[in-house]
Design an enzyme around this catalytic site. Structure first.
Site, PDB file in Angstrom:
ATOM      1  N   CYS A   1      22.344  18.481  -0.822  1.00  0.00           N
ATOM      2  CA  CYS A   1      23.634  18.335  -1.492  1.00  0.00           C
ATOM      3  C   CYS A   1      23.627  19.082  -2.817  1.00  0.00           C
ATOM      4  O   CYS A   1      24.678  19.350  -3.381  1.00  0.00           O
ATOM      5  CB  CYS A   1      23.942  16.869  -1.734  1.00  0.00           C
ATOM      6  SG  CYS A   1      22.854  16.135  -2.943  1.00  0.00           S
TER       7      CYS A   1
ATOM      8  N   GLU B   1      32.143  22.781   2.494  1.00  0.00           N
ATOM      9  CA  GLU B   1      30.688  22.707   2.312  1.00  0.00           C
ATOM     10  C   GLU B   1      30.049  23.256   3.592  1.00  0.00           C
ATOM     11  O   GLU B   1      30.315  22.738   4.685  1.00  0.00           O
ATOM     12  CB  GLU B   1      30.275  21.239   2.116  1.00  0.00           C
ATOM     13  CG  GLU B   1      28.786  21.069   1.897  1.00  0.00           C
ATOM     14  CD  GLU B   1      28.372  19.597   1.764  1.00  0.00           C
ATOM     15  OE1 GLU B   1      28.947  18.737   2.456  1.00  0.00           O
ATOM     16  OE2 GLU B   1      27.461  19.328   0.955  1.00  0.00           O
TER      17      GLU B   1
ATOM     18  N   PHE C   1      20.954  12.412   6.885  1.00  0.00           N
ATOM     19  CA  PHE C   1      19.780  12.952   7.572  1.00  0.00           C
ATOM     20  C   PHE C   1      18.928  13.863   6.697  1.00  0.00           C
ATOM     21  O   PHE C   1      17.788  14.142   7.015  1.00  0.00           O
ATOM     22  CB  PHE C   1      20.218  13.746   8.829  1.00  0.00           C
ATOM     23  CG  PHE C   1      20.731  15.125   8.505  1.00  0.00           C
ATOM     24  CD1 PHE C   1      19.852  16.188   8.327  1.00  0.00           C
ATOM     25  CD2 PHE C   1      22.089  15.376   8.348  1.00  0.00           C
ATOM     26  CE1 PHE C   1      20.312  17.461   8.011  1.00  0.00           C
ATOM     27  CE2 PHE C   1      22.561  16.643   8.029  1.00  0.00           C
ATOM     28  CZ  PHE C   1      21.654  17.684   7.858  1.00  0.00           C
TER      29      PHE C   1
ATOM     30  N   GLU D   1      20.857   7.924  11.941  1.00  0.00           N
ATOM     31  CA  GLU D   1      20.389   7.798  13.323  1.00  0.00           C
ATOM     32  C   GLU D   1      19.677   9.068  13.784  1.00  0.00           C
ATOM     33  O   GLU D   1      19.026   9.080  14.816  1.00  0.00           O
ATOM     34  CB  GLU D   1      21.570   7.472  14.249  1.00  0.00           C
ATOM     35  CG  GLU D   1      22.646   8.537  14.373  1.00  0.00           C
ATOM     36  CD  GLU D   1      23.647   8.553  13.208  1.00  0.00           C
ATOM     37  OE1 GLU D   1      23.379   7.929  12.161  1.00  0.00           O
ATOM     38  OE2 GLU D   1      24.696   9.218  13.362  1.00  0.00           O
ATOM     39  N   ARG D   2      19.793  10.152  12.987  1.00  0.00           N
ATOM     40  CA  ARG D   2      19.136  11.393  13.394  1.00  0.00           C
ATOM     41  C   ARG D   2      17.690  11.469  12.901  1.00  0.00           C
ATOM     42  O   ARG D   2      16.885  12.234  13.412  1.00  0.00           O
ATOM     43  CB  ARG D   2      19.938  12.587  12.888  1.00  0.00           C
ATOM     44  CG  ARG D   2      21.270  12.664  13.641  1.00  0.00           C
ATOM     45  CD  ARG D   2      22.042  13.880  13.309  1.00  0.00           C
ATOM     46  NE  ARG D   2      22.840  13.701  12.108  1.00  0.00           N
ATOM     47  CZ  ARG D   2      23.723  14.573  11.680  1.00  0.00           C
ATOM     48  NH1 ARG D   2      23.902  15.690  12.338  1.00  0.00           N
ATOM     49  NH2 ARG D   2      24.432  14.346  10.594  1.00  0.00           N
TER      50      ARG D   2
ATOM     51  N   LYS E   1      20.460   0.951   6.711  1.00  0.00           N
ATOM     52  CA  LYS E   1      20.789   1.644   7.955  1.00  0.00           C
ATOM     53  C   LYS E   1      20.534   3.127   7.732  1.00  0.00           C
ATOM     54  O   LYS E   1      21.338   3.845   7.139  1.00  0.00           O
ATOM     55  CB  LYS E   1      22.252   1.444   8.367  1.00  0.00           C
ATOM     56  CG  LYS E   1      22.478   1.951   9.786  1.00  0.00           C
ATOM     57  CD  LYS E   1      23.858   2.495  10.040  1.00  0.00           C
ATOM     58  CE  LYS E   1      24.063   3.917   9.665  1.00  0.00           C
ATOM     59  NZ  LYS E   1      23.309   4.938  10.424  1.00  0.00           N
TER      60      LYS E   1
ATOM     61  N   SER F   1      28.340  12.441   3.933  1.00  0.00           N
ATOM     62  CA  SER F   1      29.508  13.332   3.894  1.00  0.00           C
ATOM     63  C   SER F   1      30.726  12.633   3.269  1.00  0.00           C
ATOM     64  O   SER F   1      30.777  11.400   3.201  1.00  0.00           O
ATOM     65  CB  SER F   1      29.862  13.755   5.315  1.00  0.00           C
ATOM     66  OG  SER F   1      30.278  12.614   6.040  1.00  0.00           O
TER      67      SER F   1
HETATM   68  P1  NAD Z   1      27.041  11.782   7.433  1.00  0.00           P
HETATM   69  O1  NAD Z   1      28.161  11.326   6.590  1.00  0.00           O
HETATM   70  O2  NAD Z   1      27.352  12.391   8.763  1.00  0.00           O
HETATM   71  O3  NAD Z   1      26.051  10.551   7.724  1.00  0.00           O
HETATM   72  C1  NAD Z   1      25.628   9.695   6.674  1.00  0.00           C
HETATM   73  C2  NAD Z   1      25.578   8.263   7.179  1.00  0.00           C
HETATM   74  O4  NAD Z   1      26.897   7.818   7.482  1.00  0.00           O
HETATM   75  C3  NAD Z   1      24.757   8.098   8.455  1.00  0.00           C
HETATM   76  O5  NAD Z   1      23.970   6.941   8.330  1.00  0.00           O
HETATM   77  C4  NAD Z   1      25.791   7.997   9.560  1.00  0.00           C
HETATM   78  O6  NAD Z   1      25.390   7.140  10.595  1.00  0.00           O
HETATM   79  C5  NAD Z   1      27.011   7.436   8.858  1.00  0.00           C
HETATM   80  N1  NAD Z   1      28.268   8.042   9.347  1.00  0.00           N
HETATM   81  C6  NAD Z   1      28.472   9.305   9.778  1.00  0.00           C
HETATM   82  N2  NAD Z   1      29.765   9.519  10.058  1.00  0.00           N
HETATM   83  C7  NAD Z   1      30.407   8.370   9.817  1.00  0.00           C
HETATM   84  C8  NAD Z   1      31.774   7.968   9.897  1.00  0.00           C
HETATM   85  N3  NAD Z   1      32.728   8.793  10.307  1.00  0.00           N
HETATM   86  N4  NAD Z   1      32.074   6.698   9.544  1.00  0.00           N
HETATM   87  C9  NAD Z   1      31.137   5.856   9.124  1.00  0.00           C
HETATM   88  N5  NAD Z   1      29.817   6.192   9.012  1.00  0.00           N
HETATM   89  C10 NAD Z   1      29.460   7.424   9.359  1.00  0.00           C
HETATM   90  O7  NAD Z   1      26.163  12.773   6.537  1.00  0.00           O
HETATM   91  P2  NAD Z   1      24.929  13.659   6.995  1.00  0.00           P
HETATM   92  O8  NAD Z   1      25.420  14.764   7.871  1.00  0.00           O
HETATM   93  O9  NAD Z   1      23.841  12.780   7.504  1.00  0.00           O
HETATM   94  O10 NAD Z   1      24.445  14.239   5.571  1.00  0.00           O
HETATM   95  C11 NAD Z   1      24.966  15.429   5.035  1.00  0.00           C
HETATM   96  C12 NAD Z   1      26.008  15.161   3.978  1.00  0.00           C
HETATM   97  O11 NAD Z   1      25.474  14.307   2.976  1.00  0.00           O
HETATM   98  C13 NAD Z   1      26.445  16.418   3.239  1.00  0.00           C
HETATM   99  O12 NAD Z   1      27.833  16.378   3.034  1.00  0.00           O
HETATM  100  C14 NAD Z   1      25.715  16.310   1.902  1.00  0.00           C
HETATM  101  O13 NAD Z   1      26.317  16.995   0.833  1.00  0.00           O
HETATM  102  C15 NAD Z   1      25.734  14.848   1.688  1.00  0.00           C
HETATM  103  N6  NAD Z   1      24.694  14.430   0.754  1.00  0.00           N
HETATM  104  C16 NAD Z   1      25.080  14.061  -0.497  1.00  0.00           C
HETATM  105  C17 NAD Z   1      24.122  13.711  -1.424  1.00  0.00           C
HETATM  106  C18 NAD Z   1      24.514  13.316  -2.818  1.00  0.00           C
HETATM  107  O14 NAD Z   1      23.702  12.687  -3.495  1.00  0.00           O
HETATM  108  N7  NAD Z   1      25.717  13.657  -3.269  1.00  0.00           N
HETATM  109  C19 NAD Z   1      22.765  13.708  -1.069  1.00  0.00           C
HETATM  110  C20 NAD Z   1      22.421  14.066   0.227  1.00  0.00           C
HETATM  111  C21 NAD Z   1      23.395  14.428   1.139  1.00  0.00           C
END
Ligand code: NAD
Length: 516
Positions: A301, A401, A169, A196-197, A193, A246
């Site tokens: 991140c 984090e 998101f 969703e937020r 994909k 994440s």
């Molecule tokens: P998230 O993992 O909750 O969601 C990311 C995607 O994964 C979404 O499309 C979501 O629908 C899907 N998803 C969520 N939970 C899932 C699960 N249990 N199983 C399968 N799919 C799932 O992440 P977020 O809250 O949207 O983003 C924040 C996180 O992203 C932080 O940890 C941040 O550090 C990380 N991030 C990393 C980078 C990088 O380049 N290293 C860049 C941006 C964000």
């Protein structure tokens, strides 16, 4: 071009209006279609928590239709001349530039970050699109003539098929733009994909790509959560998955996708340390630290969420607090806002409880943003800049984090001690050292086990001629996002060995031994 650009801008305005007043569409085979799903999620404005739209969890049939569209078009798209693909992305970068303000407005509405920061979000993705325009050089193969008499060997970089991206998101434009432009310009078709937020920005980017001339079916967009992710991990037509988000999701997707024989690159969470040496330029360092810890409300991140003050630099804490206290917390679209809201009430609750865990474990809250009130936005998910000092590596607020506007502060007696702390932390996304001593900077960059290092640069996200090289627990996979590594991820090598003899090449008897 002026008239075309005006028309596109009008369409984007209409799109923005439409998005905020209705349901989020799927993008299948070049059409924005209403989902038939019985399951929908609300999308909220994080500054008010008002519902601003709804997003479907795509049905299995809709997801199949999206992949089938990618598969059908792959053969023609991968055979399209590289110059034609380059032209589409040249037009695309211009259309993104023309519509950067509208894209930023939508990001602020869905995600909450300030308008200026939202423009930065688009701009950093735009740079990747600009880089894709060099594809004619980036996709060059290699040749070695005269391997033996009359025999030459050369390689082609070829696309791999249908690729998929799953995005978080926090960067609704930049992260999708790390993915589908790179994949598509190499000749792959793409299934996205988005989170969703924040699903709207990806659709606006898809509309602009269509206007730039991308054929129907080269990019398809589905929405959803776990089912959509599992579908992507399992569908045999999908050859590669790019994930950013994440660790919980990223590890799972890496494992499930890899087990199914797909390439997976997974960029995940972080805990980035800023090491402050006592010889650093104080004014510059404190400003950099505050900007990188609290910008985007810490939801980056690469946010510099942990400071290690070395030696006498520990005396700078009061001034650090003073500067952080000067930041203005407000809705992202309000003039002068520095720190916007967190994405959801749950995120706010989590951040507040991590601050409290620090207090319970003996840390000191020098600046407490937990009770911040924003006039006119009383229901928003705001947390003000927070500084927690006297933190030690065993505390929960250090180990997890936080992903909010919270800077945790540790102290170290020497650079060696600071390096030990950073290297003991499992994450390896980013770090920065602030110093005026070249030898200290060199020692730090060589000894610290982190993939992206800034020297007096707080958020060292590499430009796209390089790659995004997070390491250790922040990354799973072999090749990183964008740059040369991104091209490697989205291509496979075909090696041709050919022999053309001037004289009669007819063999007199069968050659049964291994050719040498
Ligand atoms: P998230 O993992 O909750 O969601 C990311 C995607 O994964 C979404 O499309 C979501 O629908 C899907 N998803 C969520 N939970 C899932 C699960 N249990 N199983 C399968 N799919 C799932 O992440 P977020 O809250 O949207 O983003 C924040 C996180 O992203 C932080 O940890 C941040 O550090 C990380 N991030 C990393 C980078 C990088 O380049 N290293 C860049 C941006 C964000």
């Amino acid at each position: 071009r002026g008239v075309c650009s005006l028309i596109t801008t009008l369409i984007v305005h209409l799109f923005l209006y439409h998005f905020t007043t209705s349901t989020t569409k799927l993008f299948i085979d070049g059409k924005f279609v209403e989902s038939k799903s019985p399951e929908w999620l609300d999308i909220h404005n994080p500054a008010t928590n008002e519902v601003i739209g709804r997003v479907p969890k795509a049905t299995h049939e809709e997801m199949l239709a999206a992949v089938d569209s990618c598969s059908r078009v792959y053969h023609t798209w991968s055979e399209t001349s590289i110059l034609a693909r380059q032209q589409i992305f040249l037009r695309y970068q211009q259309l993104i530039k023309d519509n950067i303000k509208e894209l930023a407005k939508l990001i602020t509405l869905e995600q909450g970050k300030t308008l200026a920061d939202a423009e930065g979000d688009v701009f950093r993705g735009l740079q990747v699109v600009e880089h894709t325009c060099s594809i004619t050089s980036l996709m060059l193969g290699e040749t070695l003539p005269s391997i033996t008499k009359d025999m030459d060997t050369y390689t082609y970089r070829m696309p791999i098929g249908v690729c998929a991206g799953i995005t978080p998101f926090n960067f609704p434009a930049m992260i999708p733009l790390w993915m589908f432009p790179m994949g598509m310009v190499c000749g792959n078709t793409y299934l996205l994909k988005p989170s969703e937020r924040v699903p709207g920005c990806a659709l606006m980017l898809a509309k602009l790509l269509q206007d730039a001339g991308a054929p129907d079916g080269t990019l398809n967009i589905i929405h959803g959560q776990h089912n959509a992710v599992n579908f992507i991990c399992d569908h045999p037509a999908i050859k590669a998955i790019s994930f950013v988000g994440s660790n919980q999701a990223g590890e799972y997707i890496y494992e499930r996708g890899s087990k199914n024989g797909k390439r997976v690159q997974s960029n995940m969470g972080a805990k980035n340390h800023g090491v402050v040496m006592p010889d650093a330029n104080k004014e510059n360092t404190l400003n950099q630290l505050v900007g990188a810890a609290f910008g985007a409300a810490g939801q980056r991140c690469m946010a510099l969420s942990t400071a290690i003050l070395v030696g006498e630099a520990r005396n700078w804490l009061p001034e650090l607090v003073e500067r952080a206290n000067g930041l203005r917390v407000n809705a992202g679209d309000q003039p002068g806002a520095d720190v916007g809201p967190l994405i959801s009430p749950q995120a706010k609750e989590r951040v507040n409880s991590l601050i409290q865990s620090g207090v319970d474990e003996g840390a000191k809250v020098l600046l407490d943003g937990r009770n911040v009130k924003v006039k006119g936005y009383e229901n928003g998910n705001f947390v003000g800049p927070t500084i927690v000092s006297n933190v030690t590596p065993d505390m929960k607020c250090y180990k997890e984090e936080i992903f909010g506007p919270v800077l945790v502060v540790l102290e170290a007696d020497s650079l060696d001690d600071a390096i030990k702390i950073v290297n003991k932390n499992p994450y390896g996304n980013g770090t920065a050292i602030f110093t005026t001593n070249g030898a200290a900077a060199r020692k730090y960059t060589h000894e610290v086990d982190v993939g992206q290092i800034g020297v007096n640069v707080p958020i060292p996200v590499p430009l796209p001629m390089f790659s995004f090289t997070g390491s250790r627990a922040s990354f799973r996979g072999d090749t990183n996002f964008y740059g040369k590594q991104g091209i490697q991820f989205y291509t496979q090598i075909k090696t041709v060995t050919s022999q053309w003899k001037a004289e009669d090449a007819t063999l007199k008897s069968p050659a049964v031994t291994m050719p040498t």
